[in-house]
Design a protein around this motif. Structure first.
Motif, PDB file in Angstrom:
ATOM      1  N   GLU A  27       2.833  -2.371   5.691  1.00  0.00           N
ATOM      2  CA  GLU A  27       1.783  -1.433   5.270  1.00  0.00           C
ATOM      3  C   GLU A  27       0.554  -2.182   4.753  1.00  0.00           C
ATOM      4  O   GLU A  27      -0.577  -1.743   4.948  1.00  0.00           O
ATOM      5  N   ILE A  28       0.780  -3.317   4.103  1.00  0.00           N
ATOM      6  CA  ILE A  28      -0.343  -4.094   3.565  1.00  0.00           C
ATOM      7  C   ILE A  28      -1.080  -4.838   4.665  1.00  0.00           C
ATOM      8  O   ILE A  28      -2.326  -4.921   4.664  1.00  0.00           O
ATOM      9  N   CYS A  29      -0.332  -5.378   5.625  1.00  0.00           N
ATOM     10  CA  CYS A  29      -0.953  -6.193   6.685  1.00  0.00           C
ATOM     11  C   CYS A  29      -1.555  -5.352   7.809  1.00  0.00           C
ATOM     12  O   CYS A  29      -2.341  -5.865   8.609  1.00  0.00           O
ATOM     13  N   MET A  30      -1.196  -4.086   7.892  1.00  0.00           N
ATOM     14  CA  MET A  30      -1.651  -3.244   9.003  1.00  0.00           C
ATOM     15  C   MET A  30      -3.153  -2.951   9.000  1.00  0.00           C
ATOM     16  O   MET A  30      -3.809  -3.066  10.037  1.00  0.00           O
ATOM     17  N   PRO A  31      -3.744  -2.531   7.881  1.00  0.00           N
ATOM     18  CA  PRO A  31      -5.159  -2.110   7.929  1.00  0.00           C
ATOM     19  C   PRO A  31      -6.090  -3.231   8.384  1.00  0.00           C
ATOM     20  O   PRO A  31      -5.906  -4.399   8.038  1.00  0.00           O
ATOM     21  N   ALA A  32      -7.095  -2.861   9.136  1.00  0.00           N
ATOM     22  CA  ALA A  32      -8.033  -3.854   9.658  1.00  0.00           C
ATOM     23  C   ALA A  32      -9.048  -4.294   8.597  1.00  0.00           C
ATOM     24  O   ALA A  32      -9.541  -5.423   8.631  1.00  0.00           O
ATOM     25  N   LYS A  33      -9.333  -3.410   7.628  1.00  0.00           N
ATOM     26  CA  LYS A  33     -10.360  -3.722   6.648  1.00  0.00           C
ATOM     27  C   LYS A  33      -9.763  -4.196   5.325  1.00  0.00           C
ATOM     28  O   LYS A  33      -8.748  -3.685   4.869  1.00  0.00           O
ATOM     29  N   LYS A  34     -10.448  -5.133   4.711  1.00  0.00           N
ATOM     30  CA  LYS A  34     -10.006  -5.741   3.448  1.00  0.00           C
ATOM     31  C   LYS A  34      -9.874  -4.695   2.344  1.00  0.00           C
ATOM     32  O   LYS A  34      -8.898  -4.705   1.581  1.00  0.00           O
ATOM     33  N   LYS A  35     -10.828  -3.791   2.231  1.00  0.00           N
ATOM     34  CA  LYS A  35     -10.798  -2.777   1.185  1.00  0.00           C
ATOM     35  C   LYS A  35      -9.584  -1.868   1.334  1.00  0.00           C
ATOM     36  O   LYS A  35      -8.959  -1.475   0.332  1.00  0.00           O
ATOM     37  N   GLN A  36      -9.248  -1.533   2.575  1.00  0.00           N
ATOM     38  CA  GLN A  36      -8.071  -0.692   2.827  1.00  0.00           C
ATOM     39  C   GLN A  36      -6.792  -1.413   2.407  1.00  0.00           C
ATOM     40  O   GLN A  36      -5.885  -0.820   1.805  1.00  0.00           O
ATOM     41  N   ARG A  37      -6.716  -2.710   2.732  1.00  0.00           N
ATOM     42  CA  ARG A  37      -5.528  -3.477   2.353  1.00  0.00           C
ATOM     43  C   ARG A  37      -5.391  -3.559   0.842  1.00  0.00           C
ATOM     44  O   ARG A  37      -4.306  -3.441   0.284  1.00  0.00           O
ATOM     45  N   ALA A  38      -6.511  -3.744   0.148  1.00  0.00           N
ATOM     46  CA  ALA A  38      -6.491  -3.809  -1.311  1.00  0.00           C
ATOM     47  C   ALA A  38      -6.015  -2.482  -1.905  1.00  0.00           C
ATOM     48  O   ALA A  38      -5.255  -2.459  -2.884  1.00  0.00           O
ATOM     49  N   THR A  39      -6.435  -1.381  -1.286  1.00  0.00           N
ATOM     50  CA  THR A  39      -6.010  -0.052  -1.748  1.00  0.00           C
ATOM     51  C   THR A  39      -4.500   0.107  -1.614  1.00  0.00           C
ATOM     52  O   THR A  39      -3.832   0.648  -2.505  1.00  0.00           O
ATOM     53  N   VAL A  40      -3.969  -0.378  -0.487  1.00  0.00           N
ATOM     54  CA  VAL A  40      -2.520  -0.282  -0.258  1.00  0.00           C
ATOM     55  C   VAL A  40      -1.762  -1.126  -1.288  1.00  0.00           C
ATOM     56  O   VAL A  40      -0.732  -0.706  -1.829  1.00  0.00           O
ATOM     57  N   ILE A  41      -2.268  -2.324  -1.568  1.00  0.00           N
ATOM     58  CA  ILE A  41      -1.620  -3.190  -2.563  1.00  0.00           C
ATOM     59  C   ILE A  41      -1.575  -2.498  -3.922  1.00  0.00           C
ATOM     60  O   ILE A  41      -0.519  -2.457  -4.581  1.00  0.00           O
ATOM     61  N   GLU A  42      -2.708  -1.937  -4.344  1.00  0.00           N
ATOM     62  CA  GLU A  42      -2.747  -1.267  -5.647  1.00  0.00           C
ATOM     63  C   GLU A  42      -1.821  -0.049  -5.665  1.00  0.00           C
ATOM     64  O   GLU A  42      -1.198   0.258  -6.694  1.00  0.00           O
ATOM     65  N   PHE A  43      -1.724   0.640  -4.547  1.00  0.00           N
ATOM     66  CA  PHE A  43      -0.826   1.792  -4.458  1.00  0.00           C
ATOM     67  C   PHE A  43       0.626   1.363  -4.682  1.00  0.00           C
ATOM     68  O   PHE A  43       1.358   1.975  -5.475  1.00  0.00           O
ATOM     69  N   PHE A  44       1.046   0.290  -4.005  1.00  0.00           N
ATOM     70  CA  PHE A  44       2.436  -0.151  -4.143  1.00  0.00           C
ATOM     71  C   PHE A  44       2.711  -0.754  -5.524  1.00  0.00           C
ATOM     72  O   PHE A  44       3.844  -0.692  -6.012  1.00  0.00           O
ATOM     73  N   ILE A  45       1.688  -1.313  -6.152  1.00  0.00           N
ATOM     74  CA  ILE A  45       1.860  -1.770  -7.540  1.00  0.00           C
ATOM     75  C   ILE A  45       2.183  -0.569  -8.441  1.00  0.00           C
ATOM     76  O   ILE A  45       3.090  -0.631  -9.279  1.00  0.00           O
ATOM     77  N   ASP A  46       1.474   0.529  -8.230  1.00  0.00           N
ATOM     78  CA  ASP A  46       1.727   1.739  -9.012  1.00  0.00           C
ATOM     79  C   ASP A  46       3.098   2.332  -8.693  1.00  0.00           C
ATOM     80  O   ASP A  46       3.791   2.840  -9.586  1.00  0.00           O
ATOM     81  N   VAL A  47       3.494   2.271  -7.434  1.00  0.00           N
ATOM     82  CA  VAL A  47       4.831   2.759  -7.046  1.00  0.00           C
ATOM     83  C   VAL A  47       5.905   1.930  -7.748  1.00  0.00           C
ATOM     84  O   VAL A  47       6.882   2.465  -8.285  1.00  0.00           O
ATOM     85  N   ALA A  48       5.720   0.611  -7.736  1.00  0.00           N
ATOM     86  CA  ALA A  48       6.681  -0.281  -8.382  1.00  0.00           C
ATOM     87  C   ALA A  48       6.794   0.016  -9.871  1.00  0.00           C
ATOM     88  O   ALA A  48       7.898   0.014 -10.442  1.00  0.00           O
ATOM     89  N   ARG A  49       5.664   0.272 -10.510  1.00  0.00           N
ATOM     90  CA  ARG A  49       5.677   0.581 -11.944  1.00  0.00           C
ATOM     91  C   ARG A  49       6.442   1.877 -12.208  1.00  0.00           C
ATOM     92  O   ARG A  49       7.223   1.963 -13.165  1.00  0.00           O
ATOM     93  N   GLU A  50       6.242   2.877 -11.349  1.00  0.00           N
ATOM     94  CA  GLU A  50       6.965   4.140 -11.519  1.00  0.00           C
ATOM     95  C   GLU A  50       8.469   3.943 -11.282  1.00  0.00           C
ATOM     96  O   GLU A  50       9.290   4.571 -11.948  1.00  0.00           O
ATOM     97  N   CYS A  51       8.829   3.075 -10.332  1.00  0.00           N
ATOM     98  CA  CYS A  51      10.247   2.769 -10.102  1.00  0.00           C
ATOM     99  C   CYS A  51      10.858   2.148 -11.358  1.00  0.00           C
ATOM    100  O   CYS A  51      11.989   2.480 -11.744  1.00  0.00           O
TER     101      CYS A  51
END
Length: 490
Positions: free
Chosen positions: A289-313
């Protein structure tokens, strides 16, 4: 690494315990000249001196109930869990039944009705505990045959025993059917996931069907953490306690017992291995999911999303998904994306990494796990009872416990102290896995988690290089080779 004391001390008996076991006949001695051990106090697991070692025969005798004795529940679980390292379950049940027949004189006529009526409920209780805790043992038809034989012998004293047996067999049949359905669904999910991933193309010009991503399915970290918890608890529900020791079952050199073949062993650890595969899939899904997006900003958004998911876990107590997410984000194809990481807020990620730091044998994680376990014991709701351990570490702990301490003492006795610790670890896990998931299912998210295409390791590296160009000659050479391989396949 967990430590157990490999003590050769004989266990002592407590007054009046386990009366059906007689002391050794005069002249019966151990090879070292010490008197043979007397009655083994199963209750010592709860309120007396601990059993450290005993002969296999004595441990089997301690399992057998009489009219006036029933083994402690902790002893029953510990021995039924560990005995399969020395004797197949069908042979163990056969020997238990033989001892019952001999001690209660069930092969004689007429039966002692008063004595059998006191014994009957106890043997039924033992068989019920066995079928409920280790139902997979009864996939062997011999096991069911032993059940029916012992009840046939005591039924003349009370026909109600047949009714109890039928109820037991009915519940057992339902449990085995649910286990089979669960295993079939795991196989189906695995096949679907692998067939989709094989079609995945790693270049940024991906065909439209591949463009769907996690954020288009679920953009709320708490919701995704809840659905991951659903998957975790579903996997845990299928894992029986015996799977933790089944991988260690081998031919016992002291009694020559032949154990199941490799293919049979794989069947008996199927659910455990499927759960490890789920962990690996989640790692690769996060990285994909992180490596898929073509744009840097999109990849950064995905990283921050999974950080939040991990925190909720972490907040939920789902440490297995937490570690899988962190592991996926720490895979080299992801961690090398320096330009992407520079655009992310990483403070929360570093806190989570600290919690799961392997330093000091995962000291921080183990502290957090103990906190979650304590919360679970005092909880008033299923939400607060959730404890999902980092499963690979649990398996590693059990592996080192098995490897670090012998199954047998030098005099041939079973090292029961080791198996009390094994039962403690497995028993704790069994308590955690029985919690019902309090979160409502979201089928669309669950379907995506199970079937979304994921990159292989080479695919991840190629997608990573497509996102941020290679920085050195080694990476350039690998990028070139990977592109050539993909073009050749397509």
């Amino acid at each position: 690494m967990p430590q157990t004391v490999c003590s050769g001390t004989m266990f002592t008996t407590s007054s009046g315990f386990n009366p059906h076991l007689a002391c050794a006949e005069p002249g019966e001695e151990e090879e070292d000249g010490a008197p043979q051990e007397g009655p083994g106090p199963a209750a010592c697991l709860a309120d007396g001196p601990p059993i450290t070692s005993a002969s296999l025969e004595t441990l089997i005798q301690n399992l057998v109930p009489t009219a006036d004795y029933y083994p402690e529940k902790a002893y029953v679980f510990t021995f039924l869990l560990s005995a399969r390292l020395f004797i197949p379950p069908s042979e163990l049940l056969s020997r238990v039944c033989e001892l019952c027949i001999k001690q209660q004189q069930l092969d004689q006529s007429p039966l002692d009705t008063v004595k059998v009526r006191k014994f009957g409920p106890k043997i039924l209780q033992l068989l019920t505990e066995w079928t409920e805790t280790f139902p997979s043992d009864f996939r062997d038809e011999k096991m069911v045959g032993h059940l029916k034989d012992i009840i046939r012998r005591i039924a003349p004293c009370d026909e109600a025993y047949w009714k109890t047996l039928n109820q037991m067999l009915q519940k057992l049949s339902q449990r085995l059917a649910l286990m089979s359905q669960g295993e079939e669904s795991i196989v189906k999910v695995s096949l679907n996931a692998s067939s989709i991933s094989d079609k995945l193309v790693a270049f940024k010009t991906k065909p439209p069907p591949i463009q769907k991503d996690m954020l288009s399915i679920c953009n709320d970290p708490y919701t995704l953490a809840q659905q991951l918890t659903h998957v975790e608890l579903e996997h845990l529900s299928h894992i029986g306690p015996e799977e933790f020791v089944q991988a260690f079952v081998q031919k016992d050199p002291l009694d020559g017992t032949q154990q199941p073949s490799f293919s049979e062993q794989k069947k008996k650890t199927f659910n455990l291995e499927a759960y490890v595969r789920w962990f690996n899939r989640l790692c690769y899904l996060v990285a994909t999911e992180i490596c898929m997006p073509a744009k840097k900003k999109q990849r950064a958004t995905v990283i921050e999303f999974f950080i939040d998911v991990a925190r909720e876990c972490f907040n939920i107590g789902n440490f297995n998904s937490l570690m899988a997410i962190i592991s996926g984000m720490n895979m080299t194809p992801v961690s090398r994306l320096k330009k992407t990481w520079s655009k992310t807020k990483t403070a929360k990620f570093f806190i989570l990494e600290h919690q799961m730091d392997p330093t000091g044998n995962f000291y921080n994680y183990r502290t957090a796990l103990r906190g979650a376990a304590h919360r679970s014991q005092t909880a008033n709701s299923n939400r607060e009872r959730i404890v999902i351990p980092f499963f690979s570490l649990l398996i590693k702990d059990i592996y080192f416990l098995n490897e670090g301490c012998a199954n047998r003492m030098p005099n041939g006795h079973v090292n029961f102290e080791k198996f009390v610790e094994l039962a403690r670890q497995v028993g704790e896990f069994m308590t955690w896995k029985q919690v019902e998931c309090p979160f409502e299912e979201d089928r669309a998210i669950l379907h995506y988690l199970h079937t979304a295409p994921i990159f292989s390791e080479d695919g991840l590296y190629l997608a990573s290089y497509e996102s941020e160009s290679p920085e050195n000659q080694v990476e350039k050479d690998r990028w070139k080779a990977l592109r050539s391989n993909v073009l050749a396949k397509t």
